[in-house]
Design a protein around this motif. Sequence first.
Motif, PDB file in Angstrom:
ATOM      1  N   LYS A 519      -6.624   7.688  32.278  1.00 59.70           N
ATOM      2  CA  LYS A 519      -7.862   7.949  31.305  1.00 59.70           C
ATOM      3  C   LYS A 519      -8.524   9.349  31.829  1.00 59.70           C
ATOM      4  O   LYS A 519      -8.388   9.746  33.156  1.00 59.70           O
ATOM      5  N   THR A 522     -14.634  11.031  34.077  1.00 59.29           N
ATOM      6  CA  THR A 522     -15.916  11.271  33.438  1.00 59.29           C
ATOM      7  C   THR A 522     -16.615  12.471  34.101  1.00 59.29           C
ATOM      8  O   THR A 522     -16.640  12.388  35.235  1.00 59.29           O
ATOM      9  N   HIS A 547     -16.703  12.442  28.530  1.00 59.16           N
ATOM     10  CA  HIS A 547     -15.718  11.205  28.975  1.00 59.16           C
ATOM     11  C   HIS A 547     -14.760  10.701  28.147  1.00 59.16           C
ATOM     12  O   HIS A 547     -14.421  11.467  27.047  1.00 59.16           O
ATOM     13  N   LEU A 551     -13.474   4.903  26.657  1.00 56.48           N
ATOM     14  CA  LEU A 551     -14.421   4.256  27.731  1.00 56.48           C
ATOM     15  C   LEU A 551     -15.768   4.586  27.206  1.00 56.48           C
ATOM     16  O   LEU A 551     -15.960   5.578  26.475  1.00 56.48           O
ATOM     17  N   LEU A 552     -16.476   3.550  27.351  1.00 56.42           N
ATOM     18  CA  LEU A 552     -18.149   3.564  27.059  1.00 56.42           C
ATOM     19  C   LEU A 552     -18.933   3.735  28.124  1.00 56.42           C
ATOM     20  O   LEU A 552     -18.983   3.040  29.044  1.00 56.42           O
ATOM     21  N   PRO A 553     -19.503   4.881  28.162  1.00 54.86           N
ATOM     22  CA  PRO A 553     -20.347   5.135  29.594  1.00 54.86           C
ATOM     23  C   PRO A 553     -22.009   4.699  29.292  1.00 54.86           C
ATOM     24  O   PRO A 553     -22.419   4.419  28.385  1.00 54.86           O
ATOM     25  N   THR A 554     -22.174   4.281  30.437  1.00 53.68           N
ATOM     26  CA  THR A 554     -23.795   3.850  30.454  1.00 53.68           C
ATOM     27  C   THR A 554     -24.323   5.058  31.423  1.00 53.68           C
ATOM     28  O   THR A 554     -23.776   5.277  32.486  1.00 53.68           O
ATOM     29  N   ASN A 595     -21.769   5.694  34.535  1.00 55.93           N
ATOM     30  CA  ASN A 595     -20.764   4.769  35.054  1.00 55.93           C
ATOM     31  C   ASN A 595     -19.954   4.242  33.793  1.00 55.93           C
ATOM     32  O   ASN A 595     -20.493   4.241  32.677  1.00 55.93           O
ATOM     33  N   THR A 596     -18.695   4.316  33.986  1.00 52.76           N
ATOM     34  CA  THR A 596     -17.620   3.443  33.097  1.00 52.76           C
ATOM     35  C   THR A 596     -17.209   2.495  33.871  1.00 52.76           C
ATOM     36  O   THR A 596     -17.302   2.207  35.120  1.00 52.76           O
ATOM     37  N   THR A 597     -16.077   1.588  33.213  1.00 52.55           N
ATOM     38  CA  THR A 597     -15.506   0.639  33.979  1.00 52.55           C
ATOM     39  C   THR A 597     -14.503   1.270  35.023  1.00 52.55           C
ATOM     40  O   THR A 597     -14.251   0.110  35.903  1.00 52.55           O
ATOM     41  N   SER A 600     -17.366   6.538  38.230  1.00 50.20           N
ATOM     42  CA  SER A 600     -18.760   6.739  38.165  1.00 50.20           C
ATOM     43  C   SER A 600     -19.198   8.178  38.779  1.00 50.20           C
ATOM     44  O   SER A 600     -18.486   8.547  39.778  1.00 50.20           O
TER      45      SER A 600
END
Length: 1165
Positions: A519, A522, A547, A551-554, A595-597, A600
């Motif tokens: 991937k 980020t 990103h 991936l879904l970032p927070t 953060n992603t899975t 960070s």
Amino acid sequence: MMKTISIPTSKTSLVLFLCQIISALDVPLDSKLLEELSQPPTITQQSPKDYIVDPRENIVIQCEAKGKPPPSFSWTRNGTHFDIDKDAQVTMKPNSGTLVINIMNGGKAEAYEGVYQCTARNERGAAVSNNIVIRPSRSPLWTKEKLEPNHVREGDSLVLHCRPPVGLPPPIIFWMDNAFQRLPQSERVSQGLNGDLYFSNVQPEDTREDYICYARFNHTQTIQQKQPISVKVFSTKPVTERQPVLLTPTGSTSTKVELRGNVLLLECIAAGLPTPVIRWIKEGGELPANRTFFENFKKTLKIIDVSEADSGNYKCIARNPLGSVHHVISVTVKAAPYWITAPRNLVLSPGEDGILICRANGNPKPRISWLANGVPIAIAPEDPSRKVDGDTIIFSHVQERSSAVYQCNASNEYGYLLANAFVNVLAEPPRILTPANKLYQVIADSPALLDCAYFGSPKPEIEWFKGVKGSILRGNEYVFHDNGTLEIPVAQKSSAGTYTCVARNELGKIQNEVQLEIKDPTMIIKQPEYKVIQRYGQASFECIIKHDSTLLPTVTWLKDNDELPDDERFLVGKDNLTIMNVTDKDDGTYTCVVNTTLDSVSASAVLTVVARPNPPFDLELTGQLERSIELSWIPGDENNSPITNFVIEYEDALHEPGVWHYQTEVPGTQTTVQLKLSPYVNYSFRVIAVNKIGRSQPSEPSEQYLTKSASPDENPANVQGIGSEPDNLVITWEPLKGFQSNGPGLQYKVSWRQKDVDDEWTSVIVANVSKYIVSGTPTFVPYEIKVQALNDLGYAPEPSEVIGHSGEDLPMVAPGNVQVHVINSTLAKVHWDPVPLKTIRGHLQGYKVYYWKVQSLSRRSRRHVEKKILTFRGNKTFGMLPGLEPYSSYKLNVRVVNGKGEGPASPDKVFNTPEGVPSSPSFLKITNPTLDSLTLEWGSPTHPNGVLTSYTLKFQPINNTHELGPLVEIRIPANESSLILKNLNYSTRYKFYFNAQTSVGSGNQITEEAVTIMDEAMASRQVDIATQGWFIGLMCAVALLILILLIVCFIRRNKGGKYPVKEKEDAHADPEIQPMKEDDGTFGEYSDAEDHKPLKKGSRTPSDRTVKKEDSDDSLVDYGEGVNGQFNEDGSFIGQYSGKKEKEPAEGNESSEAPSPVNAMNSFV
């Protein structure tokens, strides 16, 4: 299988230790695998070695173990088998070795005292627990004793003995009174480690009858009380002081043995008067830092976690003013056994080698003994693969029957260690424990770790492949770990794909596939930036990220590495954080964490909240003198913006209460200042702090300080003498302020005398006012004046003198010999003789020249007279008169001016201005165009500025490219107002330049353009054709047809085809728009929008060519004429405005007006 190699005896231990690391199998903690593999017992939980139990509760002796198959349990008591089935009070928990001894139903704990040991056994061996010593706790009562009162002389020492009963474990001792309040302790009175209460010296307040020693037994939660002890102190005068004597320990030396890891407590308590002070040192060394503590008012030395290095001589010294005493305690640190290397479990394959190592240390050095399955190894069943070598057991060519549990016992006189370690010989084919097709997702350019958790006995070999038919992976780009994990140190996009792990040993082979996805990392592409914000402002931090789309970032915001405050002022947006109305508590570091899975990232920025400083405080006045004082203060918080300076203000409560005045200011680094004071002022001060943001609130006022009275130090300022009337002198001054009076009774002594006359000073004393009027003075005479301050204590210093004048009167005479010199038609110079100073009767302000126009010489017509005034300051005797009108008659006179007003006027002086050049003609009108002629009409100039001699007309043709032809000039008599120009070219544009002349020269010109017509028919039709109904209808029909044509062309063009006009246009090499043909008036071909070029400029014949000078030069005269006009696609006429300026043959103003739209349309008919 490893080969057996002959090794020298001296190197056996080292080589075998390496063999252990190489050969021993690690059993993964996989629950499913552990359920399937055979394993000898392992003790997992057991009771402590020294187990003190509560005799009122059931006794639980723990023993838990694991193994495959599950182990069975047995116990020994005091070295012999403990048959629990024969004791009804004893039970063993199911699937466990834990014993429960029922005391609460009739059993006695004392009956079960002893040493217990648990054994857990299965088919692969037996593990044993520690020896568990069971002892019930005891809390006996105090023995009865008769306690006599203690009669002690004041100043003597005293020891109150506690002597608590011996309990298990020992009790905690403390002293209290009858009210259950702890007795206060100090350097003089304190409790020793043995529980006794020591008095270094007794005082009368120590007399009491309720010194009670308490013993608390924690296991049984009981407290035992000793009988109260009575102390009576009797006084003898005087009280004799005594040098120190040690109460404990006794003698000059003693010894102490402590075990490694324990807490060392050394105590010294001394008697003496005054109370001795205790100090501790270590002979030949320093007390260990970070582990040394002093307790009980330094009477107890405490060293935690002692080691052999802490052995040595410790000296305590007790000292008071009369002398000192010391005691040396020799400390020896012994050690119960402790592990250096505890034996570890071995999992071996048949035929492999291994070792068990058991190494321990202690003081004295512990003895190592081995057991096999709980039996001393000397009498255990023989095993040919086993060899004992001191603290090591060597295994060679083990077989499955070699599985067993070995116990290592390390013991000395201070304790023992017991450890179980099994040898488990297994023969197992390979197993891969990592789930099949497991998906790994990794960020690009970071390490990728692909698991291949495995087990097998012998230990399998691991190989990795990429792809379905890939070759084995080798090379520096991969790292192969012993646990089977494949590491790709820097994973790239090309690293993605399917990887296969293969595990094989001599009993089989197995493989597993895993998937790897790479991937994008980020990133924070717009990081938050450092902010400095004023209090109550708004702060905003940006955090814009990029990103991987899968991936879904927070995004989380932190303040000082903690969560944001729960405050509605914090607004978290999609890519920013906004803080409204920031306050001081918002100061800090703000971090954007993404953060992603898989990864960070974070970025931080500091917010500094600045504000005006807090006010200074604690103002203090010191060093009070009559004329000075020192002021000091403590600065308030600078609120993140350094204080640049302090402003000191004062209030005079005596003269101006409530009014604060500026005193001085000092740099921001200074917090004291020496202030100068004035007499007779009741001072109080305050301080204001200043930083870049602004000024603080004022501090609280200081205390007041009243200075003593004195005579004035200064006299009034700004003393002036100016008469308000011709016969008086008004003396004014600025009164002293209240604090300048220096005392009560402020007055002023006003003195004056005429200057340059031998007169005495005339003086008056007036109250605290600011003006005194002297009457009966001559007009405008100089006076010497002085004003002196005085109060009840005396006069101020002698004042300085100032010069003033009595009142002014109007000047008496007018300036004479007035002469005028005309310089040109608009400028003249006037001269005069100065007025004698005595006749001015005041301060000379200057001269005023009044002048006005009488009439114009060209028109001989009078008009309203408007006088103009020019003022010339000072003693000036000439001046310039600008802005005169040419060829006019003027009058003027001159007057002198003083502070009172103007004097009489001089006789009027007449002068005439010469001729000038005229203004431009008032208008130029071009009418009646024919094939070869034009009629010109004009108006005379508004301002002829003289006698007109003639007019000049210049004209030249203009072609289609706006180029000018040859210039023709005509002189016209001044009395003419029209002219017909003949022999002109037909259908030709002409430009005209027209101006007027006097004998001085030519005036400004005006310009105009006009066009001759094509033929007589058009000229006759040019009138009113645009108003005919048939013409309007025709134009509407033409416009409609063109609109329909455009719509059809647009549709065909969108379909990709060409329309006839387009085809015709394509046939031309030049893509420019074709103009209207001059010979037949037809239109050129249509031009496609893609090839459109700017239209050429043209002009149109106006219907009314009246032009005025005042009209804007930015006219529409450059619109295209009819022969050059073109149409848009919608059929509308294009009149292009020409921004190009024509070249002019002579100086002048060019002016024109917009053409008539009617004529524009007529030109196309």
